[in-house]
Motif scaffolding. Structure first.
Motif, mmCIF file in Angstrom:
data_model
loop_
_atom_site.group_PDB
_atom_site.id
_atom_site.type_symbol
_atom_site.label_atom_id
_atom_site.label_comp_id
_atom_site.label_asym_id
_atom_site.label_seq_id
_atom_site.Cartn_x
_atom_site.Cartn_y
_atom_site.Cartn_z
ATOM 1 N N ASP A 1 -21.631 -3.476 -21.749
ATOM 2 C CA ASP A 1 -20.258 -3.943 -21.967
ATOM 3 C C ASP A 1 -20.173 -5.460 -22.035
ATOM 4 O OD1 ASP A 1 -19.309 -1.355 -21.983
ATOM 5 O OD2 ASP A 1 -18.636 -1.393 -19.892
ATOM 6 N N HIS A 2 -21.104 -6.156 -21.367
ATOM 7 C CA HIS A 2 -21.025 -7.613 -21.251
ATOM 8 C C HIS A 2 -22.037 -8.347 -22.123
ATOM 9 C CE1 HIS A 2 -18.834 -6.325 -17.640
ATOM 10 N NE2 HIS A 2 -18.241 -7.494 -17.682
ATOM 11 N N THR A 3 -22.783 -7.617 -22.964
ATOM 12 C CA THR A 3 -23.774 -8.236 -23.843
ATOM 13 C C THR A 3 -23.285 -8.160 -25.286
ATOM 14 O OG1 THR A 3 -25.583 -7.587 -22.364
ATOM 15 C CG2 THR A 3 -26.189 -8.201 -24.604
ATOM 16 N N ALA A 4 -23.416 -9.250 -26.003
ATOM 17 C CA ALA A 4 -22.984 -9.298 -27.397
ATOM 18 C C ALA A 4 -23.931 -8.487 -28.278
ATOM 19 C CB ALA A 4 -22.943 -10.739 -27.870
ATOM 20 N N PRO A 5 -23.431 -7.893 -29.355
ATOM 21 C CA PRO A 5 -24.331 -7.240 -30.318
ATOM 22 C C PRO A 5 -25.411 -8.214 -30.786
ATOM 23 C CG PRO A 5 -22.053 -6.712 -30.808
ATOM 24 C CD PRO A 5 -22.018 -7.777 -29.749
ATOM 25 N N GLY A 6 -26.650 -7.749 -30.762
ATOM 26 C CA GLY A 6 -27.764 -8.619 -31.113
ATOM 27 C C GLY A 6 -28.258 -9.468 -29.967
ATOM 28 N N GLY A 7 -27.562 -9.424 -28.827
ATOM 29 C CA GLY A 7 -27.978 -10.194 -27.668
ATOM 30 C C GLY A 7 -29.181 -9.572 -26.983
ATOM 31 N N HIS A 8 -29.838 -10.359 -26.159
ATOM 32 C CA HIS A 8 -31.041 -9.915 -25.465
ATOM 33 C C HIS A 8 -30.787 -9.764 -23.969
ATOM 34 C CE1 HIS A 8 -32.872 -11.446 -29.185
ATOM 35 N NE2 HIS A 8 -33.905 -10.675 -28.897
ATOM 36 N N ARG B 1 -29.879 4.588 -23.776
ATOM 37 C CA ARG B 1 -28.661 5.399 -23.857
ATOM 38 C C ARG B 1 -27.413 4.535 -23.989
ATOM 39 N NH1 ARG B 1 -31.609 8.415 -19.941
ATOM 40 N NH2 ARG B 1 -30.506 7.424 -18.215
ATOM 41 N N CYS B 2 -27.532 3.279 -23.594
ATOM 42 C CA CYS B 2 -26.386 2.362 -23.665
ATOM 43 C C CYS B 2 -26.457 1.443 -24.882
ATOM 44 C CB CYS B 2 -26.310 1.535 -22.386
ATOM 45 S SG CYS B 2 -25.900 2.505 -20.920
ATOM 46 N N GLY B 3 -27.370 1.745 -25.810
ATOM 47 C CA GLY B 3 -27.387 1.018 -27.068
ATOM 48 C C GLY B 3 -28.365 -0.135 -27.164
ATOM 49 N N PHE B 4 -29.389 -0.157 -26.290
ATOM 50 C CA PHE B 4 -30.388 -1.221 -26.343
ATOM 51 C C PHE B 4 -31.684 -0.709 -26.968
ATOM 52 C CE2 PHE B 4 -27.559 -2.736 -23.023
ATOM 53 C CZ PHE B 4 -27.489 -4.100 -23.285
ATOM 54 N N ASN B 5 -32.354 -1.601 -27.688
ATOM 55 C CA ASN B 5 -33.639 -1.299 -28.304
ATOM 56 C C ASN B 5 -34.735 -2.163 -27.691
ATOM 57 O OD1 ASN B 5 -32.514 0.508 -30.288
ATOM 58 N ND2 ASN B 5 -31.696 -1.312 -31.310
ATOM 59 N N PRO B 6 -35.943 -1.610 -27.527
ATOM 60 C CA PRO B 6 -37.023 -2.385 -26.914
ATOM 61 C C PRO B 6 -37.525 -3.487 -27.834
ATOM 62 C CG PRO B 6 -37.837 -0.254 -27.654
ATOM 63 C CD PRO B 6 -36.352 -0.232 -27.840
ATOM 64 N N THR C 1 -43.459 -4.758 -14.103
ATOM 65 C CA THR C 1 -43.183 -4.796 -15.534
ATOM 66 C C THR C 1 -41.875 -5.531 -15.794
ATOM 67 O OG1 THR C 1 -44.419 -2.803 -16.103
ATOM 68 C CG2 THR C 1 -42.613 -3.393 -17.566
ATOM 69 N N THR C 2 -41.865 -6.339 -16.846
ATOM 70 C CA THR C 2 -40.662 -6.987 -17.336
ATOM 71 C C THR C 2 -40.354 -6.427 -18.720
ATOM 72 O OG1 THR C 2 -41.122 -9.023 -16.119
ATOM 73 C CG2 THR C 2 -39.609 -9.187 -17.991
ATOM 74 N N LEU C 3 -39.103 -6.025 -18.930
ATOM 75 C CA LEU C 3 -38.665 -5.477 -20.216
ATOM 76 C C LEU C 3 -37.764 -6.477 -20.925
ATOM 77 C CD1 LEU C 3 -37.651 -1.838 -19.136
ATOM 78 C CD2 LEU C 3 -39.826 -2.584 -20.145
ATOM 79 N N VAL C 4 -37.963 -6.600 -22.230
ATOM 80 C CA VAL C 4 -37.058 -7.377 -23.070
ATOM 81 C C VAL C 4 -36.455 -6.408 -24.070
ATOM 82 C CG1 VAL C 4 -36.801 -9.323 -24.656
ATOM 83 C CG2 VAL C 4 -38.519 -9.414 -22.819
ATOM 84 N N LEU C 5 -35.118 -6.384 -24.119
ATOM 85 C CA LEU C 5 -34.388 -5.451 -24.974
ATOM 86 C C LEU C 5 -33.350 -6.231 -25.767
ATOM 87 C CD1 LEU C 5 -33.584 -2.852 -22.175
ATOM 88 C CD2 LEU C 5 -35.569 -2.805 -23.672
ATOM 89 N N THR C 6 -32.895 -5.645 -26.861
ATOM 90 C CA THR C 6 -31.808 -6.241 -27.625
ATOM 91 C C THR C 6 -30.735 -5.190 -27.876
ATOM 92 O OG1 THR C 6 -31.244 -7.526 -29.604
ATOM 93 C CG2 THR C 6 -32.851 -5.763 -29.887
ATOM 94 N N LYS C 7 -29.474 -5.631 -27.887
ATOM 95 C CA LYS C 7 -28.372 -4.681 -28.057
ATOM 96 C C LYS C 7 -28.145 -4.393 -29.532
ATOM 97 C CE LYS C 7 -23.532 -3.853 -26.882
ATOM 98 N NZ LYS C 7 -22.308 -4.431 -26.303
ATOM 99 N N SER C 8 -27.978 -3.138 -29.852
ATOM 100 C CA SER C 8 -27.720 -2.732 -31.230
ATOM 101 C C SER C 8 -26.424 -3.321 -31.739
ATOM 102 C CB SER C 8 -27.642 -1.204 -31.332
ATOM 103 O OG SER C 8 -28.830 -0.598 -30.888
ATOM 104 N N GLY C 9 -26.348 -3.414 -33.062
ATOM 105 C CA GLY C 9 -25.071 -3.802 -33.647
ATOM 106 C C GLY C 9 -25.055 -5.169 -34.231
#
Length: 291
Positions: A241-248, A268-273, A283-291
């Motif tokens: 909810d608080h991350t912009a589309p395309g944000g990391h 499930r909340c719209g993030f891609n690895p 482990t550290t994960l880096v994801l980006t929000k779809s859209g």
């Protein structure tokens, strides 16, 4: 001064917090009580107290039995100058362009590196732990790829080393750091002042995004969350909810075997690895929000 510790473990957050509260009523009273979820994936919680005098072991045994905890292990700690010890043991940490150090190593800052001063007395979050180191490396790689976030949140900031790294490298960005622990926010502000960065990061006491300054500044195009598996999973919808589309988002505090479950919650909340980095057991994960 001699210090005694009393430690036990039990199942569940609520029982652990109840036991921690009950320990406050002991005589002699503890100088401090801590309640923490263990990071080994067992689901157990650790409850511990510090005492200036030997604790009443009978009273501790009764408390443990009443709350379904394992018997307390009582120990006497040696008298150690811990700050001096940490200064000797904590060498500077290099993570990409970042050089995290204590004041005793300020003269060792390599040319061209971004120096971040964390005093030995504030050792949690110095960069030595695989989770903080992983986050710094992940952020360094984003910067190296030409990504320049303009609105950054550091959730569960601890010493605010990640927020400070962002402020050093993104002078035009808005950066906010939050932590559920008001002591952590005091430490964060002290570290900012020690780095001549007072005012460069807004620091707020909040659980997750539950503070007006965070809501007003959203959506963020970079979110750090270096906490634990359970809170990370619980926070996934709020992070979305608080991350912009395309944000990391850069997530850590995860044992390696927990990463898949956390990644799935964010998927499930719209993030891609984007990337995954293992350092020892973490482990550290880096994801980006779809859209």
């Amino acid at each position: 001064m001699t210090t005694f510790t009393a430690l036990t473990t039990l199942d569940g957050k609520a029982p652990a917090e109840a036991l921690g509260a009950a320990m406050e009523g002991l005589d002699p009273a503890p100088t401090g009580v801590g309640v923490f979820e263990m990071e080994d994936g067992s689901g157990l919680w650790e409850v511990g107290g510090y005492f200036d005098a030997a604790p009443d072991e009978v009273a501790l045994a009764l408390l443990a039995a009443a709350h379904g905890a394992r018997p307390f292990a009582v120990s006497q700690l040696p008298e150690v100058d811990w700050v001096a010890h940490v200064k000797r043991e904590l060498a500077p940490v290099e993570a990409g362009r970042f050089f995290v150090h204590g004041s005793h190593d300020a003269d060792k800052l390599p040319e061209g590196r971004v120096g971040l001063l964390i005093e030995a007395a504030m050792a949690f979050g110095t960069g030595h732990h695989g989770t903080t180191l992983g986050c710094l490396r992940a952020f360094d790689r984003l910067l190296g790829a030409g990504i320049a976030p303009r609105n950054v949140a550091d959730i569960g900031c601890g010493t605010a080393v990640l927020a400070m790294a962002a402020a050093r490298c993104l002078p035009d960005a808005q950066i906010i750091a939050s932590d559920i622990d008001p002591v952590a926010i005091e430490v964060a502000e002290a570290n900012l002042a020690a780095n001549a960065m007072a005012g460069a990061v807004t620091c707020v006491t909040a659980a997750g995004f539950e503070a007006d300054p965070l809501a007003r500044r959203a959506p963020f195009d970079l979110v750090f969350a270096n906490i634990l598996k359970g809170p990370l999973i619980d926070l996934a919808p709020a992070v979305a909810d608080h991350t912009a589309p395309g944000g990391h988002v850069i997530l850590s505090g995860l044992l390696t075997h927990q990463a898949e479950e956390v990644g799935a919650a964010y998927a499930r909340c719209g993030f891609n690895p984007v990337a995954s980095d293992e350092i020892v057991d973490w482990t550290t994960l880096v994801l980006t929000k779809s859209g």
